[in-house]
Structures are given as structure tokens and as C-alpha cells.
Design an enzyme around this catalytic site. Sequence first.
Site, short mmCIF file in Angstrom:
data_model
loop_
_atom_site.label_atom_id
_atom_site.label_comp_id
_atom_site.label_asym_id
_atom_site.label_seq_id
_atom_site.Cartn_x
_atom_site.Cartn_y
_atom_site.Cartn_z
N ASN A 1 -4.07 3.73 6.93
CA ASN A 1 -4.22 2.66 7.92
C ASN A 1 -2.99 2.72 8.82
O ASN A 1 -1.91 2.30 8.41
CB ASN A 1 -4.32 1.31 7.20
CG ASN A 1 -4.27 0.14 8.16
OD1 ASN A 1 -4.50 0.30 9.36
ND2 ASN A 1 -3.97 -1.04 7.65
N TRP A 2 -3.18 3.27 10.01
CA TRP A 2 -2.04 3.42 10.92
C TRP A 2 -1.59 2.10 11.53
O TRP A 2 -0.56 2.03 12.17
CB TRP A 2 -2.40 4.39 12.05
CG TRP A 2 -2.45 5.83 11.65
CD1 TRP A 2 -2.13 6.36 10.44
CD2 TRP A 2 -2.82 6.94 12.49
NE1 TRP A 2 -2.28 7.73 10.46
CE2 TRP A 2 -2.70 8.11 11.72
CE3 TRP A 2 -3.24 7.05 13.82
CZ2 TRP A 2 -2.98 9.38 12.22
CZ3 TRP A 2 -3.52 8.31 14.33
CH2 TRP A 2 -3.39 9.46 13.54
N LYS A 3 -2.39 1.07 11.38
CA LYS A 3 -2.11 -0.22 12.05
C LYS A 3 -1.88 0.04 13.54
O LYS A 3 -2.49 0.94 14.12
CB LYS A 3 -0.93 -0.93 11.40
CG LYS A 3 -1.04 -0.98 9.88
CD LYS A 3 -0.09 -1.92 9.24
CE LYS A 3 -0.18 -1.75 7.73
NZ LYS A 3 0.45 -2.81 7.00
N HIS B 1 -8.63 -7.12 6.51
CA HIS B 1 -7.25 -6.80 6.12
C HIS B 1 -6.43 -8.09 6.12
O HIS B 1 -6.67 -8.98 6.95
CB HIS B 1 -6.65 -5.78 7.11
CG HIS B 1 -5.36 -5.21 6.64
ND1 HIS B 1 -4.16 -5.88 6.76
CD2 HIS B 1 -5.07 -4.04 6.03
CE1 HIS B 1 -3.20 -5.13 6.25
NE2 HIS B 1 -3.71 -4.01 5.79
N GLU C 1 -3.62 -8.77 7.22
CA GLU C 1 -2.98 -9.08 8.51
C GLU C 1 -3.99 -9.74 9.45
O GLU C 1 -3.64 -10.61 10.24
CB GLU C 1 -2.40 -7.79 9.12
CG GLU C 1 -1.14 -7.37 8.37
CD GLU C 1 -0.86 -5.88 8.40
OE1 GLU C 1 -1.41 -5.16 9.24
OE2 GLU C 1 -0.07 -5.44 7.53
N GLU D 1 -5.50 -5.37 -2.23
CA GLU D 1 -4.17 -5.28 -1.61
C GLU D 1 -3.42 -6.60 -1.79
O GLU D 1 -3.60 -7.53 -0.99
CB GLU D 1 -4.30 -4.98 -0.12
CG GLU D 1 -4.98 -3.68 0.19
CD GLU D 1 -4.54 -3.13 1.55
OE1 GLU D 1 -4.12 -1.98 1.59
OE2 GLU D 1 -4.58 -3.88 2.54
N GLY E 1 3.65 -3.33 2.90
CA GLY E 1 4.76 -3.09 3.83
C GLY E 1 6.10 -3.60 3.34
O GLY E 1 7.06 -3.68 4.10
N SER F 1 2.25 -0.52 -0.46
CA SER F 1 3.41 0.36 -0.66
C SER F 1 3.09 1.57 -1.54
O SER F 1 3.93 2.02 -2.32
CB SER F 1 4.60 -0.43 -1.23
OG SER F 1 4.96 -1.45 -0.32
N GLY G 1 -0.66 2.17 4.28
CA GLY G 1 -0.11 1.94 5.61
C GLY G 1 1.03 2.90 5.90
O GLY G 1 0.83 4.03 6.33
N GLY G 2 2.26 2.47 5.63
CA GLY G 2 3.47 3.21 6.01
C GLY G 2 3.45 4.69 5.64
O GLY G 2 3.76 5.55 6.47
C1 PEP Z 1 -1.95 -1.55 4.43
O1 PEP Z 1 -1.68 -1.55 5.61
O2 PEP Z 1 -3.11 -1.79 4.09
C2 PEP Z 1 -0.92 -1.24 3.46
C3 PEP Z 1 -1.21 -1.22 2.19
O3 PEP Z 1 0.36 -0.98 3.96
P1 PEP Z 1 1.59 -0.31 3.15
O4 PEP Z 1 1.06 0.91 2.47
O5 PEP Z 1 2.59 0.01 4.23
O6 PEP Z 1 2.08 -1.32 2.18
#
Ligand code: PEP
Length: 251
Positions: free
Chosen positions: A9-11, A95, A97, A167, A173, A213, A234-235
Amino acid sequence: MRKKVIAGNWKMNKNHREAEDFIQTAKNEVPSSEQVESVVCAPFPFLQKLVEETEGTSLKIGAQNMHFEESGAFTGEVSPVMLKELGVSYVVLGHSERREIFKETDEEVNKKVHAAFNHGLTPIICVGESLEQREANETMDVVETQVKKALDGLTNDQCAETIIAYEPIWAIGTGRTATSEQANEVCTHIRKVVSDYVSADAAEAVRIQYGGSVKPANVDELLSQSDIDGALVGGASLEADSFLKLVEAGK
Ligand code: PEP
């Protein structure tokens, strides 16, 4: 045996050039789609190009959100019809966010899940508790409610084809990963909820990802758990090298 699905997930990150560089590196390096499903969920402006460039490869492209209506006076929104027409295969829905910042409700998420199936898109439905809810021992109830509301009204087959991403919000993040036992405990509960609410065979088939993470250093341990069928990342999905290590782990 459920096939693992690793989704990046590049956001709201990357420019066009960076998105292209990533795809050029990753598209021929990902394992075959028989071994693991590899998905990149990119911002809307990159989707068309990324779909074109990955055609015929095992790397699939997803969106990070969409509206549930097909068209109309919804300024700034993107419809499932538009995504399907582009050749997008997956869509992340609900999500945390979007739930937190954009105030998306369970009802809206449910409408979007229906819209995804109506237009041949595979939904990746995100659920998860806040730190406050975890500390108040509400995790299982919160996740159960989110899962039931998201799946409400779907057919048995649709539930079986759904991907659910567990999640925990406190792990997204933050660099703070749920332990593999903590993650698996909730994923096992989600499977039981699907079994009780839908059917045993849908529960057996539904893929449940962990997200929060995830990185190359902890992915093996997480994916070795009985009820974790993949990861939403994500990251650590922003660099092709790191993403490729994650999908390798899913083989
Ligand atoms: C996400 O964006 O769904 C996520 C899990 O981010 P990260 O891996 O950066 O915690």
C-alpha cells in the site's frame, strides 16, 4: 491450502518516475502467481500506466479506495467502473486512515465491498482496533463488528473470495508490530467470525492478511502463523527490493 497474498500500500507516496522505476524492477522479479499473489496498491494517477506495464506478468495492481456508486455527482471521487475499465484487480477498502481521517463508516465500507464484487474487483477489507480499544480488551469485539458489517449481504462465494486485512491501528506506520501470536490470535478469531456468520467453507477459503509495520525482518515469522495468509504493507512496500523480499516470503 490458501495461497498467500502480499499487497503493498503505497498510500499517497511517489511521483510518476518513482512509480515506474519500482514497477520496472519488480514486475519480472515477483514469483509466479501460482506461488503467491503479489499486488501493488498505488495512487489513482499511476494506475493506468502500472496496469499497462504489468500486463502479462504476475504483479497485479490495486487501488486504495473507491466510491460505491457507478457514476454521478460525486466530485473528486473514483468509481468501481472506472477502476475495472483500467484493468485494476484489487481495491483496499476501509483502511484505518480512511476510517479515521475521512470518517468512513462500516456502512460505507459494506457498500463499497458490494460495489467491488459487482464490478469484478477483489476487495481487501481492513479491520483493526485502536490502542485504546486494545487496552480496554475490546479488540475481538471491535474486529468482529467490523468484519460482520463489511460482509453483510454478500453471498457465500463472495465471502470466500474476500481478503480481510487485520491491521491494528497502533501498529500502522509506528514501527511497532503486533507479535506473531497477537496477530494470529485475532486472525483466528476473524476466521471463526466468518465461520459463524457465513459458513465453514467460506472461513476456510477467506484469506486473512496481517498489516502493521511488516518488513523483511519479521515477515517470515508472521506468515508462519496458522491463520495469517499474507500481509498488507505500507512503508516496507515503497522500495522494490524490500517489496520483493516480502513476496518471496509468501511463496
Ligand atoms: C498500511 O498502510 O496498511 C500499513 C500496514 O502500513 P505500515 O506497513 O507502514 O505499518
